[in-house]
Design an enzyme around this catalytic site. Structure first.
Site, PDB file in Angstrom:
ATOM      1  N   LYS A 172       6.928 -97.476  23.982  1.00  0.00           N
ATOM      2  CA  LYS A 172       6.179 -97.808  25.204  1.00  0.00           C
ATOM      3  C   LYS A 172       7.145 -98.470  26.178  1.00  0.00           C
ATOM      4  O   LYS A 172       7.597 -99.579  25.956  1.00  0.00           O
ATOM      5  CB  LYS A 172       5.012 -98.740  24.878  1.00  0.00           C
ATOM      6  N   GLU A 190       7.313 -92.270  32.300  1.00  0.00           N
ATOM      7  CA  GLU A 190       7.453 -93.666  32.731  1.00  0.00           C
ATOM      8  C   GLU A 190       8.861 -93.829  33.298  1.00  0.00           C
ATOM      9  O   GLU A 190       9.840 -93.464  32.641  1.00  0.00           O
ATOM     10  CB  GLU A 190       7.228 -94.577  31.522  1.00  0.00           C
ATOM     11  N   GLU A 223       5.112 -93.369  19.950  1.00  0.00           N
ATOM     12  CA  GLU A 223       6.162 -93.263  20.959  1.00  0.00           C
ATOM     13  C   GLU A 223       6.557 -94.648  21.431  1.00  0.00           C
ATOM     14  O   GLU A 223       5.757 -95.572  21.399  1.00  0.00           O
ATOM     15  CB  GLU A 223       5.644 -92.493  22.192  1.00  0.00           C
ATOM     16  N   PHE A 245       6.581 -87.957  28.976  1.00  0.00           N
ATOM     17  CA  PHE A 245       5.751 -87.978  27.768  1.00  0.00           C
ATOM     18  C   PHE A 245       4.592 -86.996  27.761  1.00  0.00           C
ATOM     19  O   PHE A 245       3.909 -86.871  26.758  1.00  0.00           O
ATOM     20  CB  PHE A 245       5.287 -89.396  27.419  1.00  0.00           C
ATOM     21  N   ARG A 281       4.373 -95.786  35.752  1.00  0.00           N
ATOM     22  CA  ARG A 281       3.962 -94.446  35.361  1.00  0.00           C
ATOM     23  C   ARG A 281       3.979 -93.513  36.558  1.00  0.00           C
ATOM     24  O   ARG A 281       3.550 -93.890  37.640  1.00  0.00           O
ATOM     25  CB  ARG A 281       2.547 -94.528  34.814  1.00  0.00           C
ATOM     26  N   ARG A 293       0.638 -94.591  39.304  1.00  0.00           N
ATOM     27  CA  ARG A 293      -0.555 -94.712  38.460  1.00  0.00           C
ATOM     28  C   ARG A 293      -1.826 -94.863  39.300  1.00  0.00           C
ATOM     29  O   ARG A 293      -2.875 -94.386  38.943  1.00  0.00           O
ATOM     30  CB  ARG A 293      -0.358 -95.919  37.557  1.00  0.00           C
TER      31      ARG A 293
END
Ligand code: AMP
Length: 572
Positions: A242, A291, A240, A331, A247, A262
Site C-alpha cells: 500500500k 498510486e 499488495e 494496480f 491515487r 481520487r
C-alpha cells in the site's frame, strides 16, 4: 422547455425543505418538465455547476467582482452594494435586494449559454461585462441563483444521491435506481446519465458503457484489523504493497491522455512525466489506476507524502517533475480497447495489466503476492512496514472492480498510528537481515529480536526492527553482530523466521511500538496452533543496552500482560 424563472422557483422550493424524500419529488417534477436537449443542463445547474467537476471548468469570478457587476446592473453605488453584502453575507440575497425588476423570460438553455461564456472568457473585464449583460436580463429571483452559482455557493442541499433517486422516479420505478447508479459509477456525470435516460430510456441505461475521458468512480477498500481477519474475509487472495501517495485514474484515448485524482479532479497538466509514459503503452484506448509517489532515484526510497503532494500545487510543475519525478505503481486495469474490464475478475485484470506495463522508469506494477495463510500475510505486511510503506492491501482474486463502492473485495491493513504502547520493550537481537534499497550498501537493514521465556530458558521472537537507528549506528551494529554471528540458529532461540544472519543472543535493545498484536509469525506466547504475539511498528530507542544481559530483556509473560492491558484500554 423550462424557463429559467421556473428553475429558480423549483430552487426556492428545494431551499424550503430538508426532507430528502420531498427533494427527490420536487426534482422528479422538475426533470419531467425538462426536454431531452436541456435535461443535462438542468441537472448541472441544480448541482451548482456547468459541467462535471472533472472537466475542471471554473468561473474565476470572486464575490468582489459580482458586487461590481451588481452595482453596474442596478445603478447603485458600489459602496452601497458592498455594505449590503457585509450585512447580508450572501451574494444571492444582495442580488434579490438590489435588482427589483421583471426578467426577460430567458430559458434554461439561454442562461446556461451565457454562464458558459462567462466561465470561458479569459480576462476579468470580459467576465464582468458578460455578467452585467446577463444580470440585466434577469429578474431578482433568477439573479439570486445565478450569482450563487457563479461564486460556487448554490446551497440547495441536493446531493448526488437525491438526484439519482429523482432520475429513478423518472424511469417509473424506484427499483431502477441501481441502473441509474451503475451508469453514474461508469461516467461520474449525472448530466450525461440524465440525458441518456431522457433520450434512450431504460435501454439506454442498460447499454450504458465506459467511455475514456469520463472517469469511473473509484472502488474503495474496507479496513481489517489483522492478518487473520484479512484471510478470514478473503481466503486465498492477493496482497499488495500500500503506497502512500495519491491515487490516479488514467485514461488514454488515441494520443489523448486524461488523468484524474481520487476526487475526480483533472490532474493531467500537473503530471507531465506520467502523461508521457502513458502515451507509450501499446493500446488505443485504456483506463488504468495506480498510486503516484515521489521516489528518490539515487536510493530507491520513497519520499515522504509531503513531498509527493507538492505536485498538487498549480505552479512550478515542470521544476517539480524534474526534481521529484513521480513513479506510478499501477494496480488495476479497467478498460482496454473497447472492452470493459471492470466486470472481469481481479486476477484476470492483473494478468492483462502485467502484459501492458512492461517497460520504463515511471510506470511500475504494484508489488503483489498471492497468499493463503495469515502467516504469509503477516510476512508481507512486516516487510512492507520495514520498507517504510503504510501497510498492505488485500484483494479478492475473483472480484470485479466495484466502481463507486467500498466493500470487502479490497481491504487495507495499515500500520497503526493510534496508540503507542505505554511502555518500551527490551528485546534481544537474535539475527539480522541484509538491507534493501539504500540499506543494501550497509549490508544490514533490520534485526530479528526476541523476548525471554524463563520457563524454557529460551528466546522467543517478537518482532523485526528496521527503524530508529542512524546510518552510523547501523554500521557499528553490524560490526558488533558479525563478531558473534553463527552459521545456524542458536539452540536457545525459538523462531519460525530465518534471518539472513543468525547471531548469539547477546545484545539487548530498547524499542517502542504502537501496539502488540497476535501474529502467526512469531513464537512469543505461541501455543499449539494459536498465533503468538508481536510488536507492531517497532522502532529502536537509543543504541545497544550494554548494561543489560539477554535474560534481562522483557519476558513473554510481560508481553502477554501488556497485551491484556492494551485490550482493556481499547475496550474502555
Ligand atoms: P485509504 O485511503 O486508507 O482508504 O486506502 C485506500 C487507498 O490506498 C486507495 O484509494 C489508494 O489510493 C491507496 N493505495 C495504495 N496502494 C494501493 C494498491 N496497491 N492498491 C489499491 N490501492 C492502493
Amino acid at each position: 422547455m423550462v424557463k429559467f424563472l421556473e428553475l429558480a422557483q423549483f430552487f426556492e422550493r428545494l431551499e424550503g425543505t430538508t426532507s430528502r424524500l420531498e427533494m427527490s419529488q420536487i426534482l422528479y417534477e422538475l426533470f419531467s418538465k425538462a426536454d431531452k436537449e436541456e435535461i443535462d443542463k438542468v441537472v448541472y445547474l441544480t448541482m451548482g455547476e456547468l459541467v462535471p467537476s472533472f472537466r475542471g471548468l471554473e468561473f474565476g469570478v470572486s464575490e468582489k467582482l459580482v458586487m461590481e457587476a451588481l452595482s453596474k446592473a442596478c445603478g447603485l453605488k458600489l459602496s452601497s452594494v458592498q455594505k449590503l453584502y457585509k450585512d447580508l453575507g450572501d451574494v444571492g440575497k444582495v442580488a434579490l435586494e438590489v435588482l427589483k425588476r421583471e426578467g426577460k423570460g430567458l430559458s434554461v438553455s439561454q442562461v446556461y449559454e451565457e454562464l458558459y461564456s462567462i466561465a470561458r472568457a479569459k480576462g476579468t473585464l470580459d467576465k464582468v461585462m458578460l455578467l452585467i449583460n446577463l444580470l440585466r436580463a434577469l429578474s431578482s429571483v433568477e439573479a439570486k441563483f445565478v450569482v450563487r452559482i457563479i461564486v460556487g455557493n448554490l446551497r440547495l442541499g441536493v446531493g448526488e444521491a437525491t438526484i439519482i433517486e429523482a432520475l429513478a422516479l423518472l424511469l417509473g420505478r424506484r427499483e431502477y435506481k441501481q441502473m441509474v447508479e451503475r451508469a453514474y459509477n461508469l461516467c461520474s456525470d449525472l448530466g450525461l446519465v440524465a440525458k441518456t435516460l431522457a433520450q434512450k430510456g431504460l435501454q439506454g441505461l442498460a447499454e450504458f458503457k465506459i467511455q475514456p475521458g469520463y472517469p469511473i468512480r473509484m472502488a474503495l477498500a474496507e479496513r481489517v484489523a489483522s492478518a487473520e481477519e484479512l484471510i478470514r474475509r478473503l481466503g486465498r487472495c492477493a496482497v499488495e504493497a500500500k503506497y502512500d501517495g495519491f491515487r490516479l485514474q488514467i485514461h488514454k484515448k488515441g494520443e489523448e491522455v486524461y488523468i484524474y485524482s481520487r476526487n475526480l479532479e483533472p490532474m493531467t497538466e500537473m503530471l507531465p512525466e506520467i502523461k508521457q509514459a502513458i502515451t507509450k503503452i501499446d493500446a488505443d484506448e485504456l483506463i488504468i489506476e495506480g498510486e503516484a509517489l515521489a521516489v528518490n532515484e539515487q536510493t530507491g526510497e520513497f519520499y515522504p507524502f509531503q513531498i509527493t503532494i507538492q505536485r498538487k500545487r498549480k505552479y512550478n510543475i515542470y521544476e517539480y517533475s524534474k526534481e521529484y519525478p513521480l513513479k506510478l505503481f499501477c494496480f488495476d486495469l479497467l478498460y482496454l480497447n473497447d472492452e470493459d474490464y471492470t466486470t472481469k475478475a481481479f486476477i484476470d485484470r492483473r494478468k492483462k495489466l502485467e502484459d501492458l506495463i512492461t517497460f520504463g522508469n515511471t510506470l511500475e506494477l504494484s508489488e503483489l503476492r498471492i497468499v493463503q495463510s495469515a502467516k504469509e500475510v503477516e510476512e508481507f505486511f512486516e516487510d512492507a512496514i520495514l520498507r517504510g510503506l503504510e501497510g498492505i492491501m488485500g484483494k479478492r482474486l475473483d472480484a470485479p472492480y466495484t466502481a463507486g463502492s467500498r466493500n470487502f473485495n479490497w481491504v487495507k491493513l495499515k500500520r497503526s498510528y493510534k496508540g503507542q504502547l505505554a511502555d518500551t520493550v527490551d528485546v534481544v537481537i537474535v539475527g539480522y537481515f541484509y538491507g534493501r534499497g539504500a540499506r543494501a550498501e550497509l549490508g544490514i537493514g533490520a534485526l530479528l529480536t526476541a523476548v525471554y521465556d524463563p520457563s524454557s530458558d529460551t528466546f522467543k521472537t517478537v518482532s523485526k526492527v528496521g527503524s530508529g537507528f542512524s546510518e552510523e549506528e547501523w554500521i557499528s551494529l553490524k560490526k558488533m553482530l558479525d563478531e558473534i554471528k553463527l552459521d545456524h540458529k542458536h539452540a536457545r532461540v525459538d523462531s519460525l523466521i530465518t534471518p539472513d544472519v543468525w547471531v548469539e543472543p547477546k545484545y539487548v535493545i530498547t524499542v517502542s511500538a504502537d501496539e502488540i498484536t497476535r501474529s502467526p509469525l512469531h513464537t512469543a506466547g505461541k501455543t499449539g496452533d494459536e498465533p503468538g504475539y508481536a510488536l507492531r511498528f517497532p522502532r529502536a530507542v537509543g543504541f545497544v543496552r550494554l548494561d543489560k544481559r539477554p535474560e534481562d530483556a522483557n519476558t513473554v509473560e510481560e508481553i502477554l500482560r501488556m497485551y491484556q492491558i492494551q485490550k482493556r484500554i481499547s475496550v474502555e
